[in-house]
Enzyme design. Structure first.
Site, PDB file in Angstrom:
ATOM      1  N   THR A 135     -10.944 -29.973  22.176  1.00 55.97           N
ATOM      2  CA  THR A 135     -11.009 -29.185  23.488  1.00 55.97           C
ATOM      3  C   THR A 135     -10.215 -29.888  24.570  1.00 55.97           C
ATOM      4  OG1 THR A 135     -12.870 -28.100  22.855  1.00 55.97           O
ATOM      5  CG2 THR A 135     -12.197 -27.782  25.251  1.00 55.97           C
ATOM      6  N   GLU A 136      -9.339 -29.363  25.534  1.00 59.21           N
ATOM      7  CA  GLU A 136      -8.735 -29.713  26.565  1.00 59.21           C
ATOM      8  C   GLU A 136      -9.129 -29.125  27.859  1.00 59.21           C
ATOM      9  OE1 GLU A 136      -4.386 -29.993  25.885  1.00 59.21           O
ATOM     10  OE2 GLU A 136      -5.012 -31.453  24.161  1.00 59.21           O
ATOM     11  N   SER A 141     -10.966 -21.991  23.766  1.00 57.74           N
ATOM     12  CA  SER A 141     -10.910 -21.139  22.796  1.00 57.74           C
ATOM     13  C   SER A 141      -9.622 -21.216  21.860  1.00 57.74           C
ATOM     14  CB  SER A 141     -11.125 -19.589  23.197  1.00 57.74           C
ATOM     15  OG  SER A 141     -12.628 -19.668  23.803  1.00 57.74           O
ATOM     16  N   GLU A 370     -17.916 -24.579  19.717  1.00 62.43           N
ATOM     17  CA  GLU A 370     -17.685 -24.349  18.237  1.00 62.43           C
ATOM     18  C   GLU A 370     -17.388 -22.818  18.149  1.00 62.43           C
ATOM     19  OE1 GLU A 370     -17.355 -26.245  15.781  1.00 62.43           O
ATOM     20  OE2 GLU A 370     -18.404 -28.156  16.136  1.00 62.43           O
TER      21      GLU A 370
HETATM   22  P1  TGC Z   1      -5.263 -18.935  12.980  1.00 55.39           P
HETATM   23  O1  TGC Z   1      -4.062 -18.410  12.864  1.00 55.39           O
HETATM   24  O2  TGC Z   1      -6.378 -18.176  12.862  1.00 55.39           O
HETATM   25  O3  TGC Z   1      -5.375 -20.180  11.930  1.00 55.39           O
HETATM   26  C1  TGC Z   1      -4.593 -21.371  11.967  1.00 55.39           C
HETATM   27  C2  TGC Z   1      -4.670 -21.663  10.501  1.00 55.39           C
HETATM   28  O4  TGC Z   1      -5.964 -22.132  10.418  1.00 55.39           O
HETATM   29  C3  TGC Z   1      -6.805 -21.457   9.149  1.00 55.39           C
HETATM   30  N1  TGC Z   1      -8.112 -21.204   9.763  1.00 55.39           N
HETATM   31  C4  TGC Z   1      -9.363 -22.117   9.320  1.00 55.39           C
HETATM   32  N2  TGC Z   1      -9.349 -22.740   8.383  1.00 55.39           N
HETATM   33  C5  TGC Z   1     -10.618 -23.261   8.160  1.00 55.39           C
HETATM   34  N3  TGC Z   1     -11.568 -23.062   8.942  1.00 55.39           N
HETATM   35  C6  TGC Z   1     -11.673 -21.907  10.017  1.00 55.39           C
HETATM   36  N4  TGC Z   1     -12.493 -21.681  10.750  1.00 55.39           N
HETATM   37  C7  TGC Z   1     -10.248 -21.297  10.035  1.00 55.39           C
HETATM   38  N5  TGC Z   1      -9.928 -20.526  11.273  1.00 55.39           N
HETATM   39  C8  TGC Z   1      -8.349 -20.690  10.722  1.00 55.39           C
HETATM   40  C9  TGC Z   1      -6.014 -20.097   9.139  1.00 55.39           C
HETATM   41  O5  TGC Z   1      -6.203 -19.307   7.741  1.00 55.39           O
HETATM   42  C10 TGC Z   1      -4.529 -20.677   9.434  1.00 55.39           C
HETATM   43  O6  TGC Z   1      -4.181 -21.278   8.202  1.00 55.39           O
HETATM   44  P2  TGC Z   1      -2.537 -21.309   7.742  1.00 55.39           P
HETATM   45  O7  TGC Z   1      -2.532 -21.959   6.416  1.00 55.39           O
HETATM   46  O8  TGC Z   1      -2.189 -19.897   7.682  1.00 55.39           O
HETATM   47  O9  TGC Z   1      -1.837 -22.238   8.690  1.00 55.39           O
HETATM   48  O10 TGC Z   1      -5.188 -19.613  14.148  1.00 55.39           O
HETATM   49  P3  TGC Z   1      -5.345 -19.153  16.004  1.00 55.39           P
HETATM   50  O11 TGC Z   1      -4.413 -20.017  16.786  1.00 55.39           O
HETATM   51  O12 TGC Z   1      -4.996 -17.665  15.926  1.00 55.39           O
HETATM   52  O13 TGC Z   1      -6.980 -19.282  16.233  1.00 55.39           O
HETATM   53  C11 TGC Z   1      -7.997 -18.712  15.653  1.00 55.39           C
HETATM   54  C12 TGC Z   1      -9.330 -18.880  16.677  1.00 55.39           C
HETATM   55  C13 TGC Z   1      -9.161 -18.372  17.814  1.00 55.39           C
HETATM   56  C14 TGC Z   1     -10.361 -18.333  15.720  1.00 55.39           C
HETATM   57  C15 TGC Z   1      -9.283 -20.596  16.574  1.00 55.39           C
HETATM   58  O14 TGC Z   1      -8.389 -21.095  17.560  1.00 55.39           O
HETATM   59  C16 TGC Z   1     -10.786 -21.062  16.965  1.00 55.39           C
HETATM   60  O15 TGC Z   1     -11.598 -21.036  16.086  1.00 55.39           O
HETATM   61  N6  TGC Z   1     -11.004 -21.242  18.282  1.00 55.39           N
HETATM   62  C17 TGC Z   1     -12.184 -21.686  18.825  1.00 55.39           C
HETATM   63  C18 TGC Z   1     -12.137 -23.228  19.230  1.00 55.39           C
HETATM   64  C19 TGC Z   1     -13.334 -24.008  18.877  1.00 55.39           C
HETATM   65  O16 TGC Z   1     -14.123 -23.507  18.139  1.00 55.39           O
HETATM   66  N7  TGC Z   1     -13.603 -25.331  19.362  1.00 55.39           N
HETATM   67  C20 TGC Z   1     -14.535 -26.190  19.285  1.00 55.39           C
HETATM   68  C21 TGC Z   1     -14.250 -27.512  19.535  1.00 55.39           C
HETATM   69  S1  TGC Z   1     -15.231 -28.778  18.843  1.00 55.39           S
HETATM   70  C22 TGC Z   1     -16.844 -28.435  19.513  1.00 55.39           C
HETATM   71  O17 TGC Z   1     -16.977 -27.374  20.375  1.00 55.39           O
HETATM   72  C23 TGC Z   1     -17.852 -29.322  19.153  1.00 55.39           C
HETATM   73  S2  TGC Z   1     -19.372 -29.055  19.610  1.00 55.39           S
HETATM   74  C24 TGC Z   1     -20.414 -30.132  19.061  1.00 55.39           C
HETATM   75  C25 TGC Z   1     -21.297 -29.822  18.092  1.00 55.39           C
HETATM   76  O18 TGC Z   1     -20.588 -29.475  16.925  1.00 55.39           O
HETATM   77  O19 TGC Z   1     -22.365 -30.286  17.885  1.00 55.39           O
HETATM   78  P1  FAD Z   2     -12.688 -20.350  27.239  1.00 56.71           P
HETATM   79  O1  FAD Z   2     -11.928 -20.547  26.124  1.00 56.71           O
HETATM   80  O2  FAD Z   2     -12.007 -20.477  28.986  1.00 56.71           O
HETATM   81  O3  FAD Z   2     -13.535 -19.144  27.480  1.00 56.71           O
HETATM   82  C1  FAD Z   2     -14.151 -18.372  28.545  1.00 56.71           C
HETATM   83  C2  FAD Z   2     -14.584 -17.118  28.210  1.00 56.71           C
HETATM   84  O4  FAD Z   2     -13.599 -16.236  27.720  1.00 56.71           O
HETATM   85  C3  FAD Z   2     -15.801 -17.126  26.959  1.00 56.71           C
HETATM   86  O5  FAD Z   2     -16.669 -16.101  26.935  1.00 56.71           O
HETATM   87  C4  FAD Z   2     -14.867 -16.755  25.946  1.00 56.71           C
HETATM   88  O6  FAD Z   2     -15.348 -15.890  24.810  1.00 56.71           O
HETATM   89  C5  FAD Z   2     -13.786 -15.681  26.423  1.00 56.71           C
HETATM   90  N1  FAD Z   2     -12.368 -15.713  25.724  1.00 56.71           N
HETATM   91  C6  FAD Z   2     -11.696 -16.561  25.463  1.00 56.71           C
HETATM   92  N2  FAD Z   2     -10.534 -15.891  24.874  1.00 56.71           N
HETATM   93  C7  FAD Z   2     -10.793 -14.762  24.688  1.00 56.71           C
HETATM   94  C8  FAD Z   2     -10.222 -13.797  23.697  1.00 56.71           C
HETATM   95  N3  FAD Z   2      -8.971 -14.028  23.086  1.00 56.71           N
HETATM   96  N4  FAD Z   2     -10.861 -12.576  23.757  1.00 56.71           N
HETATM   97  C9  FAD Z   2     -12.113 -12.316  24.360  1.00 56.71           C
HETATM   98  N5  FAD Z   2     -12.632 -13.348  25.255  1.00 56.71           N
HETATM   99  C10 FAD Z   2     -12.239 -14.417  25.039  1.00 56.71           C
HETATM  100  N6  FAD Z   2     -15.012 -29.523  22.315  1.00 56.71           N
HETATM  101  C11 FAD Z   2     -14.725 -30.481  21.514  1.00 56.71           C
HETATM  102  O7  FAD Z   2     -13.389 -30.700  20.998  1.00 56.71           O
HETATM  103  N7  FAD Z   2     -15.390 -31.485  21.052  1.00 56.71           N
HETATM  104  C12 FAD Z   2     -16.683 -31.668  21.283  1.00 56.71           C
HETATM  105  O8  FAD Z   2     -17.459 -32.508  20.922  1.00 56.71           O
HETATM  106  C13 FAD Z   2     -17.432 -30.785  22.339  1.00 56.71           C
HETATM  107  N8  FAD Z   2     -18.602 -30.898  22.809  1.00 56.71           N
HETATM  108  C14 FAD Z   2     -19.026 -29.833  23.733  1.00 56.71           C
HETATM  109  C15 FAD Z   2     -20.318 -29.924  24.157  1.00 56.71           C
HETATM  110  C16 FAD Z   2     -20.822 -29.275  25.272  1.00 56.71           C
HETATM  111  C17 FAD Z   2     -22.004 -29.533  25.772  1.00 56.71           C
HETATM  112  C18 FAD Z   2     -19.968 -28.183  25.696  1.00 56.71           C
HETATM  113  C19 FAD Z   2     -20.301 -27.114  26.624  1.00 56.71           C
HETATM  114  C20 FAD Z   2     -18.757 -27.878  25.183  1.00 56.71           C
HETATM  115  C21 FAD Z   2     -18.117 -28.883  23.856  1.00 56.71           C
HETATM  116  N9  FAD Z   2     -16.884 -28.635  23.494  1.00 56.71           N
HETATM  117  C22 FAD Z   2     -16.344 -29.906  22.706  1.00 56.71           C
HETATM  118  C23 FAD Z   2     -15.794 -27.554  23.917  1.00 56.71           C
HETATM  119  C24 FAD Z   2     -16.186 -26.172  23.348  1.00 56.71           C
HETATM  120  O9  FAD Z   2     -15.624 -26.199  22.161  1.00 56.71           O
HETATM  121  C25 FAD Z   2     -15.480 -25.363  24.322  1.00 56.71           C
HETATM  122  O10 FAD Z   2     -16.196 -25.358  25.443  1.00 56.71           O
HETATM  123  C26 FAD Z   2     -15.381 -23.878  23.811  1.00 56.71           C
HETATM  124  O11 FAD Z   2     -14.461 -23.837  22.646  1.00 56.71           O
HETATM  125  C27 FAD Z   2     -15.030 -22.703  24.524  1.00 56.71           C
HETATM  126  O12 FAD Z   2     -13.888 -23.342  25.289  1.00 56.71           O
HETATM  127  P2  FAD Z   2     -13.838 -22.944  26.976  1.00 56.71           P
HETATM  128  O13 FAD Z   2     -15.251 -23.765  27.404  1.00 56.71           O
HETATM  129  O14 FAD Z   2     -12.479 -23.689  27.577  1.00 56.71           O
HETATM  130  O15 FAD Z   2     -14.144 -21.505  27.024  1.00 56.71           O
END
Ligand code: TGC
Ligand code: FAD
Length: 391
Positions: A135-136, A141, A370
Site C-alpha cells: 500500500t502507498e 484498494s 487486505e
Molecule cells: P486484476 O486484473 O483483478 O488481477 C491481476 C492479476 O492477478 C490475479 N488475481 C489474483 N491472484 C491471486 N489472488 C488474488 N486475490 C487475485 N486477484 C487477482 C488476476 O487473475 C490477474 O492475473 P493475470 O494472470 O490475468 O495477470 O487486478 P485489478 O487491478 O483489477 O485489481 C483487482 C483488485 C481490486 C481486486 C485488487 O487490486 C485488490 O485486491 N485490491 C485490494 C488491495 C489490498 O487488499 N491490499 C492489501 C495490502 S496488504 C495488507 O493490508 C496487510 S494487512 C496485515 C495483515 O494481513 O494482517
Molecule cells: P481506499 O482504497 O482509499 O478506500 C476508501 C473507501 O473507498 C473504502 O470504503 C473502499 O471500499 C472504497 N473504494 C475504493 N475503491 C472503490 C471502488 N472501485 N468501488 C467502490 N468503493 C471503492 N498495507 C500493506 O501493504 N501492508 C500492510 O502490512 C498493511 N497493514 C495495515 C495495517 C493497518 C492497521 C491498516 C489500517 C492498514 C494496513 N494496510 C497494509 C493498508 C490496507 O491494506 C489499506 O488500508 C486497504 O487496502 C485500503 O486502502 P485505503 O486505506 O487507501 O482505502
C-alpha cells in the site's frame, strides 16, 4: 473452536493433530497474552518479548515445509491457530499473518534457493521479523497504480517511493517491497527484499491510531535505496504476485475474525446472565436473547464457511474468490457481533475492563485491510457476472 460456541459440534470434524495445535494456541493466548493485552492496547505497544514464543510454538509459516524450519501443518490447523490468536487480539494474529503469509510465503513461492535457505528458518524461529510493503499513501484498494519504482543500476536496483500502513514496518529486519521495474519497455511489478540497514531506507511508526493499538503500523520511505541484484524475488512478476500473497493472508483473516467475535460473544453471554436490570438478569429479556441468538448463529455460519474453505485449500481447490467471500462475510459479521456485544454491556461496554471495545475498534481495521468489504463484494460480483466494476 471454543467449546461453548461450538453449537454444531465442529470439534468432531477436526483431526487429533488439528485439535492439539489449536489447544496449544489457546493456552498461549489465555496464559501468556491475555493478561497483558489491556496494558499493551493502552500504551500502544506490541509485546515484543512474545515474538520468540510465536516462533517456538511453530506458529510462523506453519504450513511451509519442515526443511526450512517450518511446521509443515495443514491449512485447517493454520486457520484454527489464527482464530485463537485473534481471540486474543487482531494485532497478535496480524503479526503471525504478515510474517507467514506476506513475508515467508512470497520468499518461498518467488524466492531463489539462497533466499529461501537464508530467510525462511530465521523467520520461522522469529530470529528475524518481516513486513510487506504494498500500500502507498495514494494507492490502497488499487495497488496496481503504485508509484514506487526500481531502476537497474550498478549490479542491482535503486528503489524510490513510499509505502504506508505497513504492519511491523519499523520493527522488521527485512521488508518485502513491491515496486515497478521497466522490462522490455513495460512497467512490471516485482518483489524485492530490503534489509533494514540499507542506506536510503527509513521508516517511522504511524501515531494516533484508535484501532490496532497493540500492533506496530509504519511508513517506509525509500530514497535512492540501492539493493543488490540477488535481492530481487526472481519468480515474482506482475500484480498477480502480491495478490497471491494477499489470498494467503485473507484466508487466515477469515478464520481469525471469528476468534474476535467469539471473545465478544462469550463476554456478552456472561454479562447478560449476571447483570440485573429492572427485576432480573438482562439475559432473561427477549430483546437481549435475540441479540445473543443472532451472534451465535452468525459465529456458527462463519465457522462452517472457514472450515469448508480450509478443506478446499488443503485439497488445492480454493480460488481467490472463495477467500473473498469468507473474508468479507466473516469480518463484517464479527464487526456486527462486536457492536451487539458492546450494546449488551451498556456503559461498561466502552471500557477496556472488558475486551469488546478493543475488538470492535480492531475489527474496523480488519474490515478495511487486505481488501475492504466493498472490494471483496465487487470481486465476487465480477466472478458472478464476468463484468468488472474496477475499470
Ligand atoms: P486484476 O486484473 O483483478 O488481477 C491481476 C492479476 O492477478 C490475479 N488475481 C489474483 N491472484 C491471486 N489472488 C488474488 N486475490 C487475485 N486477484 C487477482 C488476476 O487473475 C490477474 O492475473 P493475470 O494472470 O490475468 O495477470 O487486478 P485489478 O487491478 O483489477 O485489481 C483487482 C483488485 C481490486 C481486486 C485488487 O487490486 C485488490 O485486491 N485490491 C485490494 C488491495 C489490498 O487488499 N491490499 C492489501 C495490502 S496488504 C495488507 O493490508 C496487510 S494487512 C496485515 C495483515 O494481513 O494482517
Ligand atoms: P481506499 O482504497 O482509499 O478506500 C476508501 C473507501 O473507498 C473504502 O470504503 C473502499 O471500499 C472504497 N473504494 C475504493 N475503491 C472503490 C471502488 N472501485 N468501488 C467502490 N468503493 C471503492 N498495507 C500493506 O501493504 N501492508 C500492510 O502490512 C498493511 N497493514 C495495515 C495495517 C493497518 C492497521 C491498516 C489500517 C492498514 C494496513 N494496510 C497494509 C493498508 C490496507 O491494506 C489499506 O488500508 C486497504 O487496502 C485500503 O486502502 P485505503 O486505506 O487507501 O482505502
Amino acid at each position: 473452536m471454543a467449546q461453548d460456541v461450538d453449537y454444531y459440534h465442529l470439534e468432531e470434524l477436526l483431526s487429533e493433530e488439528e485439535r492439539m495445535v489449536r489447544d496449544v494456541a489457546r493456552r498461549f493466548v489465555d496464559e501468556e497474552f491475555l493478561p497483558r493485552v489491556q496494558r499493551c492496547f493502552r500504551e500502544s505497544s506490541f509485546p515484543m518479548d512474545l515474538i520468540p514464543r510465536l516462533g517456538q510454538l511453530g506458529f510462523l509459516g506453519m504450513t511451509l515445509p519442515t526443511q526450512y524450519g517450518c511446521a509443515g501443518l495443514n491449512n485447517v490447523a493454520y486457520g484454527l491457530v489464527s482464530q485463537e490468536l485473534e481471540r486474543g487480539d487482531s494485532g497478535l494474529r496480524s503479526f503471525a499473518s504478515v510474517q507467514s503469509s506476506l513475508v515467508m510465503y512470497p520468499i518461498y513461492t518467488f524466492g531463489s534457493e539462497a533466499q529461501k535457505s537464508f530467510w525462511l528458518p530465521r523467520l520461522a524461529s522469529a530470529e528475524a521479523v518481516g513486513c510487506f510493503g504494498l500500500t502507498e499513501p495514494d494507492f490502497g484498494s488499487n495497488p496496481g497504480g503504485m508509484i514506487t519504482r526500481a531502476k537497474r543500476e550498478k549490479g542491482g536496483f535503486v528503489l524510490n517511493g513510499t509505502k504506508r500502513w505497513i504492519t511491523n514496518g519499523s520493527i522488521s529486519d527485512v521488508a518485502v517491497v513491491w515496486a515497478k521495474l521497466e522490462q522490455d519497455g513495460k512497467d512490471v511489478i516485482r518483489g524485492f527484499l530490503v534489509e533494514k540497514e540499507r542506506k536510503g531506507f527509513t521508516r517511522h511508526e504511524i501515531e494516533g491510531k484508535f484501532s490496532f493499538r497493540a500492533s506496530v503500523t509504519s511508513e517506509l520511505i525509500f530514497e535512492d535505496c540501492w539493493i543488490p541484484e540477488e535481492n530481487l524475488l526472481p519468480g515474482s512478476g506482475g500484480l498477480k504476485s502480491p495478490l497471491m500473497c494477499l489470498t494467503q493472508a485473507r484466508y487466515g483473516i477469515a478464520w481469525g475474525a471469528t476468534g474476535a467475535a467469539i471473545a465478544c460473544y462469550e463476554c456478552a453471554v456472561d454479562y447478560a446472565k449476571n447483570r440485573i436490570m429492572f427485576s432480573k438478569p438482562i439475559g432473561g429479556y427477549q430483546l437481549v436473547q435475540a441479540k445473543l441468538v443472532s451472534m451465535l448463529t452468525e459465529i456458527t455460519k462463519a465457522q462452517l464457511l472457514s472450515f469448508r474453505l480450509g478443506k478446499l485449500k488443503d485439497a488445492g481447490k480454493m480460488r481467490p474468490e472463495h477467500v473473498s467471500m469468507a473474508k468479507m462475510n466473516n469480518v463484517s459479521t464479527a464487526l456486527h457481533i462486536a457492536r451487539l456485544a458492546r450494546d449488551i454491556l451498556g456503559a461498561n461496554g466502552i471500557t477496556d475492563e472488558y475486551p469488546i471495545i478493543r475488538h470492535m475498534l480492531n475489527l474496523e481495521t480488519v474490515n478495511t485491510y487486505e481488501g475492504t468489504e466493498d472490494i471483496h463484494r465487487l470481486t465476487i460480483g465480477r466472478d458472478i457476472t464476468g463484468l468488472s466494476a474496477f475499470e
